[in-house]
Scaffold this motif. Sequence first.
Motif, PDB file in Angstrom:
ATOM      1  N   LEU A  36       0.824  -1.208   0.000  1.00 18.08           N
ATOM      2  CA  LEU A  36       0.000   0.000   0.000  1.00 18.08           C
ATOM      3  C   LEU A  36       0.857   1.258   0.000  1.00 18.08           C
ATOM      4  O   LEU A  36       0.544   2.239  -0.692  1.00 18.08           O
ATOM      5  N   TRP A  37       1.955   1.248   0.771  1.00 19.97           N
ATOM      6  CA  TRP A  37       2.758   2.468   0.870  1.00 19.97           C
ATOM      7  C   TRP A  37       3.386   2.860  -0.463  1.00 19.97           C
ATOM      8  O   TRP A  37       3.640   4.039  -0.716  1.00 19.97           O
ATOM      9  N   LEU A  38       3.655   1.890  -1.344  1.00 19.96           N
ATOM     10  CA  LEU A  38       4.181   2.223  -2.664  1.00 19.96           C
ATOM     11  C   LEU A  38       3.182   3.054  -3.458  1.00 19.96           C
ATOM     12  O   LEU A  38       3.562   3.986  -4.182  1.00 19.96           O
ATOM     13  N   GLN A  39       1.907   2.728  -3.320  1.00 23.33           N
ATOM     14  CA  GLN A  39       0.858   3.507  -3.988  1.00 23.33           C
ATOM     15  C   GLN A  39       0.714   4.882  -3.333  1.00 23.33           C
ATOM     16  O   GLN A  39       0.581   5.900  -4.021  1.00 23.33           O
ATOM     17  N   GLN A  40       0.759   4.901  -2.003  1.00 26.17           N
ATOM     18  CA  GLN A  40       0.587   6.164  -1.290  1.00 26.17           C
ATOM     19  C   GLN A  40       1.715   7.154  -1.583  1.00 26.17           C
ATOM     20  O   GLN A  40       1.497   8.364  -1.578  1.00 26.17           O
ATOM     21  N   LEU A  41       2.911   6.636  -1.844  1.00 23.44           N
ATOM     22  CA  LEU A  41       4.050   7.501  -2.175  1.00 23.44           C
ATOM     23  C   LEU A  41       4.177   7.731  -3.669  1.00 23.44           C
ATOM     24  O   LEU A  41       5.179   8.256  -4.147  1.00 23.44           O
ATOM     25  N   GLY A  79      -0.961  -1.837  -8.217  1.00 24.41           N
ATOM     26  CA  GLY A  79       0.041  -2.221  -7.230  1.00 24.41           C
ATOM     27  C   GLY A  79       1.436  -2.383  -7.775  1.00 24.41           C
ATOM     28  O   GLY A  79       2.380  -2.590  -7.011  1.00 24.41           O
ATOM     29  N   ARG A  80       1.624  -2.282  -9.082  1.00 23.53           N
ATOM     30  CA  ARG A  80       2.933  -2.446  -9.684  1.00 23.53           C
ATOM     31  C   ARG A  80       3.675  -1.114  -9.741  1.00 23.53           C
ATOM     32  O   ARG A  80       3.068  -0.059  -9.962  1.00 23.53           O
ATOM     33  N   VAL A  81       4.984  -1.158  -9.551  1.00 23.61           N
ATOM     34  CA  VAL A  81       5.798   0.059  -9.633  1.00 23.61           C
ATOM     35  C   VAL A  81       5.734   0.611 -11.043  1.00 23.61           C
ATOM     36  O   VAL A  81       5.923  -0.115 -12.022  1.00 23.61           O
ATOM     37  N   ARG A  82       5.465   1.920 -11.134  1.00 23.62           N
ATOM     38  CA  ARG A  82       5.328   2.548 -12.445  1.00 23.62           C
ATOM     39  C   ARG A  82       6.673   2.614 -13.156  1.00 23.62           C
ATOM     40  O   ARG A  82       7.731   2.680 -12.524  1.00 23.62           O
ATOM     41  N   ASN A  83       6.635   2.640 -14.473  1.00 27.84           N
ATOM     42  CA  ASN A  83       7.869   2.698 -15.264  1.00 27.84           C
ATOM     43  C   ASN A  83       8.684   3.942 -14.942  1.00 27.84           C
ATOM     44  O   ASN A  83       9.920   3.894 -14.878  1.00 27.84           O
ATOM     45  N   ASP A  84       7.999   5.081 -14.745  1.00 32.09           N
ATOM     46  CA  ASP A  84       8.729   6.319 -14.480  1.00 32.09           C
ATOM     47  C   ASP A  84       9.213   6.417 -13.032  1.00 32.09           C
ATOM     48  O   ASP A  84       9.823   7.412 -12.647  1.00 32.09           O
ATOM     49  N   ALA A  85       8.943   5.385 -12.222  1.00 30.61           N
ATOM     50  CA  ALA A  85       9.413   5.366 -10.833  1.00 30.61           C
ATOM     51  C   ALA A  85      10.454   4.282 -10.600  1.00 30.61           C
ATOM     52  O   ALA A  85      10.869   4.047  -9.463  1.00 30.61           O
ATOM     53  N   GLN A  86      10.910   3.633 -11.677  1.00 26.07           N
ATOM     54  CA  GLN A  86      11.831   2.514 -11.523  1.00 26.07           C
ATOM     55  C   GLN A  86      13.173   2.952 -10.934  1.00 26.07           C
ATOM     56  O   GLN A  86      13.763   2.240 -10.104  1.00 26.07           O
ATOM     57  N   GLY A 102       9.784  10.192   3.080  1.00 28.75           N
ATOM     58  CA  GLY A 102      10.104   9.029   3.892  1.00 28.75           C
ATOM     59  C   GLY A 102      10.190   7.729   3.124  1.00 28.75           C
ATOM     60  O   GLY A 102       9.835   6.674   3.648  1.00 28.75           O
ATOM     61  N   TYR A 103      10.716   7.777   1.883  1.00 25.78           N
ATOM     62  CA  TYR A 103      10.794   6.558   1.074  1.00 25.78           C
ATOM     63  C   TYR A 103      11.517   5.429   1.819  1.00 25.78           C
ATOM     64  O   TYR A 103      11.015   4.307   1.933  1.00 25.78           O
ATOM     65  N   ASN A 111      -0.019   8.082   5.937  1.00 25.40           N
ATOM     66  CA  ASN A 111       0.400   6.893   5.203  1.00 25.40           C
ATOM     67  C   ASN A 111       0.880   5.788   6.141  1.00 25.40           C
ATOM     68  O   ASN A 111       0.596   4.608   5.936  1.00 25.40           O
ATOM     69  N   ALA A 112       1.639   6.188   7.190  1.00 26.34           N
ATOM     70  CA  ALA A 112       2.126   5.202   8.151  1.00 26.34           C
ATOM     71  C   ALA A 112       0.978   4.520   8.876  1.00 26.34           C
ATOM     72  O   ALA A 112       0.976   3.300   9.071  1.00 26.34           O
ATOM     73  N   GLN A 113      -0.025   5.315   9.250  1.00 29.35           N
ATOM     74  CA  GLN A 113      -1.174   4.754   9.960  1.00 29.35           C
ATOM     75  C   GLN A 113      -1.967   3.801   9.060  1.00 29.35           C
ATOM     76  O   GLN A 113      -2.334   2.695   9.468  1.00 29.35           O
ATOM     77  N   GLN A 114      -2.216   4.219   7.821  1.00 27.20           N
ATOM     78  CA  GLN A 114      -2.982   3.386   6.897  1.00 27.20           C
ATOM     79  C   GLN A 114      -2.240   2.106   6.535  1.00 27.20           C
ATOM     80  O   GLN A 114      -2.867   1.071   6.273  1.00 27.20           O
ATOM     81  N   SER A 115      -0.907   2.166   6.527  1.00 24.34           N
ATOM     82  CA  SER A 115      -0.109   0.994   6.167  1.00 24.34           C
ATOM     83  C   SER A 115       0.167   0.095   7.367  1.00 24.34           C
ATOM     84  O   SER A 115       0.765  -0.975   7.220  1.00 24.34           O
ATOM     85  N   GLY A 116      -0.251   0.539   8.560  1.00 23.38           N
ATOM     86  CA  GLY A 116      -0.060  -0.270   9.754  1.00 23.38           C
ATOM     87  C   GLY A 116       1.347  -0.240  10.305  1.00 23.38           C
ATOM     88  O   GLY A 116       1.769  -1.163  11.005  1.00 23.38           O
TER      89      GLY A 116
END
Length: 380
Positions: free
Chosen positions: A138-143, A150-157, A192-193, A218-223
């Motif tokens: 989830l945190w990958l999407q939130q950031l 849910g997959r890492v975007r090409n421009d974020a590789q 906070g990556y 984001n931290a709270q939502q990601s547990g």
Amino acid sequence: MSRLDRIAEFAVAVREAWEENRLIRLRLSGYEGEEAELKSVDMRRVVIKGREKISAVSHFKTRDITKNYDFDEVMETLLAKLSTEFRVATLNSVSFDLVLERHGQKVRLKQTEIAGREAPPMEHDRAKNRPLTDGGKLWLQQLDLAGKNGRVRNDAQDKFRQINKMVEIFAPLIQGLDAKNPRIVDMGAGKGYLDFAQQVEIVGVELRDRLVADGNDNAQQSGFSGLSFVQGTILDFDASQADAVIALHACDTATDDAIYQGIKAGAALIAVAPCCHKQIRRQMEAGSADGRLDFLLRHGTFLEKQAEMVTDGLRALLLEANGYRTKVFEFVSDAHTPKNNLIVAQKGGGGSRPAALDRIAAVKAMFGIEKHYLETLLDP
């Protein structure tokens, strides 16, 4: 008792500690073999895919390499390595510490009884030191690193590769801290990556209110109950209880603020990836450097690169003068980011303070530098 008998006795103690589930750590140090820049090896028990293994971290001068072995593989080579390659071996078990020291043909064993020590958990990658999986978090999407699928975007590789490399570097450093629940402070945390990727207890210090609020949400939502962000400047934050201080791409002298906070706190680990080097470059442009350097410094592009190296070289020397041993190395390829140097400083063994101060003075004179900003913090 002969040299080989004492080494064999040590090996028996290692096997018994393993078989009785009492082994905490096995460390080999004092390396004198042929492998370039190898310093020591730390080994611990882990479970990988349901099988118990020995995870061995080989510490080189500028990097660490982790490999996993079957226990019998380790035992097959232990006797030979202690006879020829390593002068010191330390076995930490639940009930005792056993140290083997080899001086030429003489070998000494010293055992110290320990009470109340518990065996560590055996789960593998306790601090996420394996590469992150590409998606599903989830945190990958939130950031904004991953899309809705849910997959890492090409421009974020590129960013994702940087985060992975940081996890690989930082995890064993954090695991090596002498604290049950180490307090880690990320200065100038931004989004906070790394903090999300590490999934250990971290406080992120960030000046921008919006990023602080987003980070905590984001931290709270990601547990991630151990991750929090606070608003403020690096120098105003109370870092006195920090076991580790990190700063990734804090601009110009903000990196020095973070280093200073780590030194002042006596943190066991200080790690910074500098960004921008304006303060020293301005002094180099205005000062009178050694004339023999003119063939470099009269070219702007060379001056910029020299300013970066001199700035970070002085940071490393100032850390050494304050009781830290340091490494400076590239943590990712410059194809992913030009700001790819990492300074890692660990408390203890920093060498001679007078010698480090003499080198600092000589470097400043050579490049026409009046004073490094970090010096003004350490000795105002």
